[in-house]
Design an enzyme around this catalytic site. Structure first.
Site, PDB file in Angstrom:
ATOM      1  N   GLU A 169       0.856  -1.178   0.000  1.00  0.00           N
ATOM      2  CA  GLU A 169       0.000   0.000   0.000  1.00  0.00           C
ATOM      3  C   GLU A 169       0.896   1.233   0.000  1.00  0.00           C
ATOM      4  O   GLU A 169       1.800   1.349   0.836  1.00  0.00           O
ATOM      5  CB  GLU A 169      -0.909   0.019   1.233  1.00  0.00           C
ATOM      6  CG  GLU A 169      -1.820   1.229   1.267  1.00  0.00           C
ATOM      7  CD  GLU A 169      -2.679   1.311   2.525  1.00  0.00           C
ATOM      8  OE1 GLU A 169      -3.417   2.300   2.660  1.00  0.00           O
ATOM      9  OE2 GLU A 169      -2.588   0.399   3.377  1.00  0.00           O
TER      10      GLU A 169
ATOM     11  N   ARG B 224       5.948 -12.484  10.025  1.00  0.00           N
ATOM     12  CA  ARG B 224       6.410 -11.131   9.724  1.00  0.00           C
ATOM     13  C   ARG B 224       7.874 -10.990  10.133  1.00  0.00           C
ATOM     14  O   ARG B 224       8.294 -11.528  11.158  1.00  0.00           O
ATOM     15  CB  ARG B 224       5.555 -10.130  10.496  1.00  0.00           C
ATOM     16  CG  ARG B 224       5.913  -8.678  10.258  1.00  0.00           C
ATOM     17  CD  ARG B 224       4.938  -7.772  10.983  1.00  0.00           C
ATOM     18  NE  ARG B 224       5.249  -6.371  10.803  1.00  0.00           N
ATOM     19  CZ  ARG B 224       4.467  -5.380  11.186  1.00  0.00           C
ATOM     20  NH1 ARG B 224       3.319  -5.652  11.768  1.00  0.00           N
ATOM     21  NH2 ARG B 224       4.824  -4.131  11.001  1.00  0.00           N
TER      22      ARG B 224
ATOM     23  N   LYS C 241       4.104   1.143  10.163  1.00  0.00           N
ATOM     24  CA  LYS C 241       4.043   2.367   9.357  1.00  0.00           C
ATOM     25  C   LYS C 241       3.678   3.562  10.237  1.00  0.00           C
ATOM     26  O   LYS C 241       4.184   4.672  10.041  1.00  0.00           O
ATOM     27  CB  LYS C 241       3.014   2.205   8.243  1.00  0.00           C
ATOM     28  CG  LYS C 241       3.432   1.276   7.112  1.00  0.00           C
ATOM     29  CD  LYS C 241       4.282   1.984   6.094  1.00  0.00           C
ATOM     30  CE  LYS C 241       4.593   1.081   4.917  1.00  0.00           C
ATOM     31  NZ  LYS C 241       3.427   0.808   4.079  1.00  0.00           N
TER      32      LYS C 241
END
Length: 691
Positions: free
Chosen positions: A49, A299, A309
Site C-alpha cells: 500500500e 512477519r 508504518k
C-alpha cells in the site's frame, strides 16, 4: 444468523499451503478456465500500500514473491511471473511521493515484475461486483454509526464466546434489539440498497453516513466475518485515479478480487492476515470467481527497530530522524543511504528465509552479511575521524634517503582482488592520525603510538616515534615525531594508518542502534537511543578518493560510492554531499555502514539505568509467565484457578461463573455481566492458543 455457506475443513500441509476452507475450493469449471489461461505459468504478486516507504518487511516480501516462493514450489525460471501492484484503496494515506519511492526501490532492488498494476485501475469493476453482491442479496447499504457497529461487533463476539464454553448466548449476551444485531439494515430490499449505493457513488450523502456491508456471518468465531464494510464514502481525490470517485472499497474487499482478476496463483501475506482467510475466500465464493491459494508467513521483525508504518511516520514527523531515508531507518531508502546495497539486503532475506514461525532477527546477522558482501568488493582508503596533526621532524632527511617519489606508495584497492586495481598514497612531512591511535601514557595493552614507544607506519614500513606532545590547554594541538627506517629498528607490534597533509576534509556520521532496547515496547519513544548518530565534523580522508566522491556522482536512488576506511569500517558517500572534486569546495559527507568487526564493547550505564533495566526485564518476565499460566486455564475454571482471582469468590454457578464474594456477599447482576465479559475474552485467547 449465518449465510448459507460452507464450513472450515481440515488443515492441509505442503509447500505454500495453510489452513483451508471449502470456500477456497474452485469449481472444476473455474479451475479449468484458470489452467487454460495460465498454462504452465505460476504467478505471485507484491502488493504494497503506498502509504509510506518500503522497509525490511517489504524486502522480505519481495524476496518471497519474486524468488523464494518459486524455489519452494520448484517452478522453472521460465514459468515464474510476479506482478507489482499498488494496493491503493485509501486516498487519505497515500501520495505520489510514496508511489514514486516504491517504484524506484523495487527497481533498485533488482526485481523485474511481469507488469505494474494499481488496485484503483479496477475501481469500476469492483463497483460492478459490489452491485452484483447486492443483487444476490449478499450486500446492503448500512446507516449504522461507528459506535453502533462497535457495539454490534462486541455483542456478536460475546455471544460467540458464550457458545465456545457451552453457555447460552441469550443469557450471557442477550440481543437488546434487532436494530443492533443483526442490524436494522441487514434485511432491507435489493431495490433500496441498489438505489442508496448509486446515490453514494453520485456523492449525494455525507462522509460517515452510509457504508456498503457484506451479509456474512455474525455466528462465526472469526470477527472478520461480522458483515465486513466493503465501501465507504470519502471526498478525497485519489493520487492515481484522480477525482472520479467518492466511494472507495476497503482492503479486504479489494485484494482478493484483484488477485483473481490478475490470475494470481499464490497470494502470499504475513500471519496477522491469517484470520482474513474467511472474508478473502467468502467474497470470491460469493462472486463465483477463481480462488488463488493463500499462504501466510511470519512477519520479519529485526532487533532495535520498528516496522509499523504508524511508528515510522511518527519518527519522521516528530523529527527523531532526518526523514524516511535516514540511515537509521529500516526503510529500503534508509538502508541504501547507509550503504547497504541490494546484494546485502537480498542475501540477508535469503538467510532469514520465510517460515510460519515468529522470530526476531538479530541486527548482528545483517551486519555479518554486510561485512561478507563488502569485504572483497570495496575499495580501501585511509581516514582519521578525530585527526591529530603529526609533524615529522626528520622528514626531509628520511625523504632524501629514498629519492624522488620514494615516499609515494602503490596500494592495492583490495588486498584480495587485484582486478580492482590500485591507487597511490604519498607520505608528507605533516600527516594526520586518528586520535584512537594515540595515548599520552603508555599502556601494556595498547599497541599503537605512545610517547617514546614506536609504532609502524603503514605502507612506509618504518617506525614513528613521538618525541613531543604540543598542547593548547588540555587539548592536543599536535605531535612532534620522527621516522626511524634504520635496519636495526625495533619491530613494532602494530602499524597505524595516516592521511597526508593534502587530505580531504569531510564529515563522518557513525550510526548505532536507533533504540536502546532490542525489542522496543509500547513506550518506544522513550527507548530512542540519543547516541544513535555520532558526527565527526573534522574528519579527513586521503586524497586518492578525490575523483570518486564528487557530488555529480551522488544520487539518492542508487548505491553511492562505498569505501573501506582501513581499520575503521565500511563507509558510503552520503546524499548530503556537495563536494566538487575540481575545486575541492563543498561538503563531503560519509555514513558508516558497519564496523570492520562486531562491536563487543559494553556501554557504561549508571546504577539508576541498571536498576530500571533490571525492573523492566523482571516485569516483562512476570507478564510472560502470567500469560503462560493463563493459557493453561480452561475458561470454565478461570475464576477458580487464575492467580488474579484466587480466593476472591466462594460460590460459583454450573458454568464456573462466580455468584458470591469470598465473604459470602452475593454478586450483583452487573458484576456478573462484567465477569462474563472477562471470561469471554479469555475464552477467545484460550481457543486461539489451542490451535
Amino acid at each position: 444468523m449465518s449465510t448459507d455457506a460452507p464450513e472450515t475443513v481440515a488443515t492441509t500441509a505442503g509447500a505454500l499451503e495453510g489452513r483451508e476452507l471449502e470456500w477456497a475450493v474452485n469449481t472444476p469449471e473455474l479451475a479449468a478456465e484458470h489452467a487454460s489461461i495460465n498454462s504452465n505459468i505460476i504467478r505471485t504478486r507484491f502488493p504494497p500500500e503506498p502509504n509510506g516507504y518500503l522497509h525490511f518487511g517489504h524486502a522480505q516480501s519481495m524476496n518471497m514473491n519474486f524468488a523464494l516462493s518459486f524455489e519452494k514450489l520448484g517452478v522453472p525460471m521460465e514459468n515464474r511471473r510476479t506482478i507489482f501492484r499498488y494496493d491503493d484503496t485509501n486516498p487519505d494515506a497515500e501520495s505520489p511521493e510514496y508511489i514514486d519511492s516504491m517504484k524506484r526501490d523495487l527497481e533498485w532492488m533488482g526485481w523485474q515484475p511481469e507488469k505494474t498494476t494499481y488496485s484503483s485501475d479496477n475501481f469500476q469493476t469492483l463497483y460492478e461486483l459490489a452491485v452484483k453482491l447486492i443483487k444476490k442479496g449478499l450486500a446492503y447499504v448500512c446507516d449504522m454509526t461507528k459506535p453502533e457497529m462497535e457495539a454490534q461487533r462486541e455483542l456478536a463476539k460475546q455471544r460467540c464466546a458464550a457458545r465456545a464454553v457451552g453457555t447460552d448466548p441469550d443469557v450471557v449476551a442477550p440481543i437488546p434489539s434487532a436494530d443492533i444485531l443483526p442490524g436494522r439494515n441487514r434485511d432491507t430490499s435489493v431495490e433500496r440498497n441498489l438505489k442508496l449505493f448509486e446515490e453514494m457513488k453520485l456523492g449525494l450523502h455525507d462522509e460517515g453516513t452510509l457504508t456498503l456491508r457484506l451479509k456474512m456471518d455474525f455466528d462465526s468465531p472469526n470477527p472478520n466475518m461480522y458483515d465486513l464494510v466493503a465501501y465507504r464514502i470519502r471526498y478525497t481525490p485519489h493520487p492515481h485515479a484522480g477525482n472520479g470517485w467518492c466511494i472507495y472499497p476497503n482492503y479486504d474487499f479489494t485484494h482478493g478480487i484483484c488477485d483473481s482478476l490478475e490470475r494470481i496463483d499464490y497470494s502470499i501475506c504475513t500471519l496477522e492476515f491469517e484470520t482474513r482467510r474467511e472474508p478473502y475466500f467468502w467474497i470470491l465464493w460469493a462472486l463465483d470467481m477463481y480462488r488463488p491459494k493463500v499462504y501466510e508467513m511470519s512477519r520479519l521483525n529485526v532487533e532495535y527497530t520498528v516496522l509499523s508504518k504508524r511508528r515510522l511516520l511518527k519518527l519522521v514527523n516528530a523529527n527523531h530522524v532526518r526523514g524516511w531515508n535516514d540511515p537509521r531507518m529500516p526503510t529500503i531508502s534508509g538502508l541504501r543511504r547507509r550503504g547497504y546495497n541490494k546484494q546485502i539486503i537480498n542475501n540477508f532475506c535469503n538467510e532469514v528465509g520465510a517460515t510460519r514461525s515468529a522470530k526476531v532477527v538479530q541486527m548482528a546477522k545483517l551486519f555479518h552479511v554486510a561485512r561478507l558482501t563488502l569485504a572483497d568488493t570495496t575499495r580501501r582508503a585511509m581516514a582519521a575521524l578525530e585527526p591529530i596533526k603529526v609533524v615529522i621532524t626528520n622528514f626531509d632527511e628520511e625523504a632524501g634517503k629514498v629519492g624522488e617519489n620514494g615516499m609515494t606508495f602503490e596500494v592495492q584497492n583490495s588486498p584480495t582482488d587485484a582486478t580492482l586495481g590500485s591507487h597511490n598514497v604519498t607520505l608528507t612531512g605533516t600527516i594526520y592520525i586518528d586520535s584512537e591511535d594515540f595515548k599520552t601514557e603508555d599502556d601494556p595493552n595498547f599497541y599503537r603510538l605512545t610517547p617514546n614507544k614506536p609504532v609502524g607506519v603503514k605502507y612506509h614500513g618504518g617506525n614513528l616515534i613521538c618525541d613531543e606532545i604540543v598542547k593548547d590547554g588540555d587539548k592536543i594541538k599536535m605531535l612532534k615525531c620522527r621516522l626511524d627506517s634504520s635496519e636495526g629498528r625495533p619491530k613494532p607490534k602494530s602499524y597505524i594508518t595516516w592521511v597526508p597533509s593534502d587530505g580531504i576534509k569531510c564529515e563522518v556520521r557513525v550510526y548505532g542502534h536507533l533504540f536502546t532496547q532490542p525489542e522496543p515496547s509500547d513506550r518506544w519513544e522513550e527507548e530512542l537511543n540519543s547516541e544513535s548518530e555520532v558526527i565527526h565534523s573534522n574528519a579527513i580522508i586521503d586524497p586518492s578518493v578525490l575523483e570518486l566522491v564528487d557530488k555529480k556522482d551522488v544520487n539518492e536512488w542508487k548505491s553511492n560510492q562505498a569505501l573501506q576506511f582501513e581499520r575503521l569500517g565500511y563507509y558510503v558517500v552520503d546524499t548530503d554531499t556537495t563536494f566538487d572534486s575540481t575545486t575541492r569546495e563543498g561538503k563531503l559527507v560519509f555514513n558508516r555502514t558497519v564496523s570492520l568487526k562486531e562491536d563487543k564493547t559494553v556501554k557504561k550505564v549508571s546504577s539508576h539505568e541498571e536498576e530500571q533495566q533490571r525492573k523492566r526485564v523482571e516485569q516483562q518476565r512476570a507478564i510472560a509467565a502470567a500469560r503462560d499460566i493463563m493459557m493453561t486455564i480452561d475458561p470454565k475454571d478461570l475464576f477458580k484457578l487464575a492467580p488474579e482471582y484466587k480466593d476472591k469468590y466462594s460460590k460459583f454457578d454450573d458454568t464456573g461463573l462466580p455468584t458470591h464474594l469470598a465473604d459470602g456477599t452475593e454478586l450483583t447482576k452487573s458484576a456478573k455481566k462484567k465477569l462474563e465479559k472477562e471470561r469471554a475474552k479469555h475464552a477467545k485467547k484460550f481457543a486461539k492458543n489451542k490451535k
